[in-house]
Design a protein around this motif. Structure first.
Motif, mmCIF file in Angstrom:
data_model
loop_
_atom_site.group_PDB
_atom_site.id
_atom_site.type_symbol
_atom_site.label_atom_id
_atom_site.label_comp_id
_atom_site.label_asym_id
_atom_site.label_seq_id
_atom_site.Cartn_x
_atom_site.Cartn_y
_atom_site.Cartn_z
ATOM 1 N N MET A 124 -45.367 -114.416 -3.751
ATOM 2 C CA MET A 124 -44.953 -115.213 -4.909
ATOM 3 C C MET A 124 -44.164 -114.325 -5.880
ATOM 4 O O MET A 124 -44.729 -113.688 -6.768
ATOM 5 C CB MET A 124 -46.172 -115.815 -5.595
ATOM 6 N N GLU A 125 -42.854 -114.286 -5.681
ATOM 7 C CA GLU A 125 -41.992 -113.396 -6.470
ATOM 8 C C GLU A 125 -42.071 -113.689 -7.967
ATOM 9 O O GLU A 125 -42.183 -112.768 -8.781
ATOM 10 C CB GLU A 125 -40.540 -113.516 -5.997
ATOM 11 N N ARG A 126 -42.018 -114.946 -8.321
ATOM 12 C CA ARG A 126 -42.035 -115.313 -9.747
ATOM 13 C C ARG A 126 -43.320 -114.827 -10.420
ATOM 14 O O ARG A 126 -43.302 -114.254 -11.509
ATOM 15 C CB ARG A 126 -41.881 -116.813 -9.896
ATOM 16 N N GLU A 127 -44.450 -115.046 -9.769
ATOM 17 C CA GLU A 127 -45.735 -114.609 -10.325
ATOM 18 C C GLU A 127 -45.817 -113.085 -10.376
ATOM 19 O O GLU A 127 -46.350 -112.509 -11.325
ATOM 20 C CB GLU A 127 -46.895 -115.184 -9.507
ATOM 21 N N PHE A 128 -45.270 -112.429 -9.366
ATOM 22 C CA PHE A 128 -45.254 -110.964 -9.344
ATOM 23 C C PHE A 128 -44.472 -110.416 -10.527
ATOM 24 O O PHE A 128 -44.932 -109.536 -11.251
ATOM 25 C CB PHE A 128 -44.648 -110.479 -8.023
ATOM 26 N N ARG A 129 -43.276 -110.967 -10.747
ATOM 27 C CA ARG A 129 -42.445 -110.518 -11.878
ATOM 28 C C ARG A 129 -43.133 -110.808 -13.215
ATOM 29 O O ARG A 129 -43.069 -110.002 -14.136
ATOM 30 C CB ARG A 129 -41.072 -111.162 -11.812
ATOM 31 N N ALA A 130 -43.804 -111.945 -13.310
ATOM 32 C CA ALA A 130 -44.535 -112.282 -14.537
ATOM 33 C C ALA A 130 -45.669 -111.293 -14.779
ATOM 34 O O ALA A 130 -45.932 -110.901 -15.925
ATOM 35 C CB ALA A 130 -45.080 -113.707 -14.450
ATOM 36 N N GLN A 131 -46.320 -110.858 -13.709
ATOM 37 C CA GLN A 131 -47.417 -109.895 -13.841
ATOM 38 C C GLN A 131 -46.909 -108.551 -14.354
ATOM 39 O O GLN A 131 -47.587 -107.893 -15.145
ATOM 40 C CB GLN A 131 -48.150 -109.720 -12.512
ATOM 41 N N ILE A 132 -45.740 -108.153 -13.916
ATOM 42 C CA ILE A 132 -45.148 -106.901 -14.418
ATOM 43 C C ILE A 132 -44.964 -106.990 -15.924
ATOM 44 O O ILE A 132 -45.321 -106.072 -16.662
ATOM 45 C CB ILE A 132 -43.810 -106.602 -13.707
ATOM 46 N N VAL A 133 -44.448 -108.127 -16.383
ATOM 47 C CA VAL A 133 -44.225 -108.335 -17.820
ATOM 48 C C VAL A 133 -45.557 -108.376 -18.566
ATOM 49 O O VAL A 133 -45.715 -107.731 -19.609
ATOM 50 C CB VAL A 133 -43.410 -109.634 -18.064
ATOM 51 N N ARG A 134 -46.531 -109.126 -18.032
ATOM 52 C CA ARG A 134 -47.847 -109.214 -18.689
ATOM 53 C C ARG A 134 -48.506 -107.847 -18.818
ATOM 54 O O ARG A 134 -49.203 -107.579 -19.795
ATOM 55 C CB ARG A 134 -48.775 -110.153 -17.911
ATOM 56 N N ALA A 135 -48.269 -106.989 -17.836
ATOM 57 C CA ALA A 135 -48.862 -105.644 -17.870
ATOM 58 C C ALA A 135 -48.094 -104.719 -18.816
ATOM 59 O O ALA A 135 -48.526 -103.589 -19.059
ATOM 60 C CB ALA A 135 -48.890 -105.051 -16.463
ATOM 61 N N GLY A 136 -46.968 -105.192 -19.347
ATOM 62 C CA GLY A 136 -46.174 -104.365 -20.264
ATOM 63 C C GLY A 136 -45.458 -103.233 -19.552
ATOM 64 O O GLY A 136 -45.185 -102.193 -20.160
ATOM 65 N N LYS A 137 -45.159 -103.423 -18.292
ATOM 66 C CA LYS A 137 -44.495 -102.394 -17.483
ATOM 67 C C LYS A 137 -43.069 -102.827 -17.153
ATOM 68 O O LYS A 137 -42.709 -103.989 -17.307
ATOM 69 C CB LYS A 137 -45.255 -102.147 -16.178
ATOM 70 N N THR A 138 -42.292 -101.876 -16.677
ATOM 71 C CA THR A 138 -40.935 -102.164 -16.220
ATOM 72 C C THR A 138 -40.859 -101.927 -14.715
ATOM 73 O O THR A 138 -41.737 -101.281 -14.139
ATOM 74 C CB THR A 138 -39.900 -101.261 -16.914
ATOM 75 N N ASN A 139 -39.789 -102.436 -14.115
ATOM 76 C CA ASN A 139 -39.578 -102.179 -12.684
ATOM 77 C C ASN A 139 -39.472 -100.681 -12.421
ATOM 78 O O ASN A 139 -39.980 -100.186 -11.420
ATOM 79 C CB ASN A 139 -38.316 -102.879 -12.189
ATOM 80 N N LYS A 140 -38.823 -99.980 -13.330
ATOM 81 C CA LYS A 140 -38.663 -98.532 -13.163
ATOM 82 C C LYS A 140 -40.016 -97.822 -13.193
ATOM 83 O O LYS A 140 -40.283 -96.948 -12.372
ATOM 84 C CB LYS A 140 -37.739 -97.980 -14.244
ATOM 85 N N GLU A 141 -40.875 -98.197 -14.122
ATOM 86 C CA GLU A 141 -42.204 -97.596 -14.200
ATOM 87 C C GLU A 141 -43.014 -97.892 -12.933
ATOM 88 O O GLU A 141 -43.706 -97.014 -12.411
ATOM 89 C CB GLU A 141 -42.962 -98.121 -15.421
ATOM 90 N N LEU A 142 -42.912 -99.126 -12.452
ATOM 91 C CA LEU A 142 -43.636 -99.489 -11.242
ATOM 92 C C LEU A 142 -43.117 -98.705 -10.044
ATOM 93 O O LEU A 142 -43.900 -98.168 -9.266
ATOM 94 C CB LEU A 142 -43.520 -100.993 -10.986
ATOM 95 N N ALA A 143 -41.812 -98.620 -9.919
ATOM 96 C CA ALA A 143 -41.219 -97.862 -8.813
ATOM 97 C C ALA A 143 -41.659 -96.401 -8.862
ATOM 98 O O ALA A 143 -42.031 -95.828 -7.832
ATOM 99 C CB ALA A 143 -39.700 -97.970 -8.852
ATOM 100 N N ASN A 144 -41.634 -95.815 -10.045
ATOM 101 C CA ASN A 144 -42.079 -94.418 -10.191
ATOM 102 C C ASN A 144 -43.539 -94.264 -9.787
ATOM 103 O O ASN A 144 -43.905 -93.292 -9.122
ATOM 104 C CB ASN A 144 -41.878 -93.936 -11.623
ATOM 105 N N HIS A 145 -44.366 -95.219 -10.182
ATOM 106 C CA HIS A 145 -45.781 -95.159 -9.828
ATOM 107 C C HIS A 145 -45.978 -95.234 -8.312
ATOM 108 O O HIS A 145 -46.872 -94.595 -7.762
ATOM 109 C CB HIS A 145 -46.546 -96.288 -10.516
ATOM 110 N N LEU A 146 -45.140 -96.013 -7.655
ATOM 111 C CA LEU A 146 -45.238 -96.165 -6.204
ATOM 112 C C LEU A 146 -44.572 -95.016 -5.451
ATOM 113 O O LEU A 146 -44.746 -94.880 -4.246
ATOM 114 C CB LEU A 146 -44.595 -97.487 -5.767
ATOM 115 N N GLY A 147 -43.783 -94.218 -6.184
ATOM 116 C CA GLY A 147 -43.086 -93.107 -5.546
ATOM 117 C C GLY A 147 -41.867 -93.543 -4.751
ATOM 118 O O GLY A 147 -41.510 -92.901 -3.757
ATOM 119 N N ILE A 148 -41.258 -94.649 -5.191
ATOM 120 C CA ILE A 148 -40.052 -95.148 -4.531
ATOM 121 C C ILE A 148 -38.950 -95.325 -5.563
ATOM 122 O O ILE A 148 -39.206 -95.368 -6.766
ATOM 123 C CB ILE A 148 -40.306 -96.480 -3.788
ATOM 124 N N ASP A 149 -37.723 -95.450 -5.080
ATOM 125 C CA ASP A 149 -36.581 -95.683 -5.951
ATOM 126 C C ASP A 149 -36.623 -97.125 -6.460
ATOM 127 O O ASP A 149 -37.127 -98.021 -5.772
ATOM 128 C CB ASP A 149 -35.285 -95.427 -5.170
#
Length: 66
Positions: free
Chosen positions: A3-28
């Motif tokens: 569920m892409e829409r819910e996933f993107r909403a969760q990133i926002v609810r967590a106060g994170k950015t795509n860049k922060e998430l990518a860094n946490h995962l160790g990917i670009d």
């Protein structure tokens, strides 16, 4: 089904950015974007890391929805 829409909403609810998430995962960031667009083509390890990092309470609603 991912569920892409819910996933993107969760990133926002967590106060994170795509860049922060990518860094946490160790990917670009571009790799993260491709995985999202490919229907959530994440490894189990990546999913586990995201559940903790984004404080996802019901991962089945995002990663394993019917």
């Amino acid at each position: 089904m991912f569920m892409e829409r819910e996933f993107r909403a969760q990133i926002v609810r967590a106060g994170k950015t795509n860049k922060e998430l990518a860094n946490h995962l160790g990917i670009d960031e571009s790799t993260l974007y491709r995985k999202i667009k490919a229907g959530g083509n994440f490894t189990r390890e990546e999913i586990n890391k995201m559940i903790i990092f984004l404080n996802i309470e019901k991962p089945e609603d995002i990663f394993f929805a019917q």
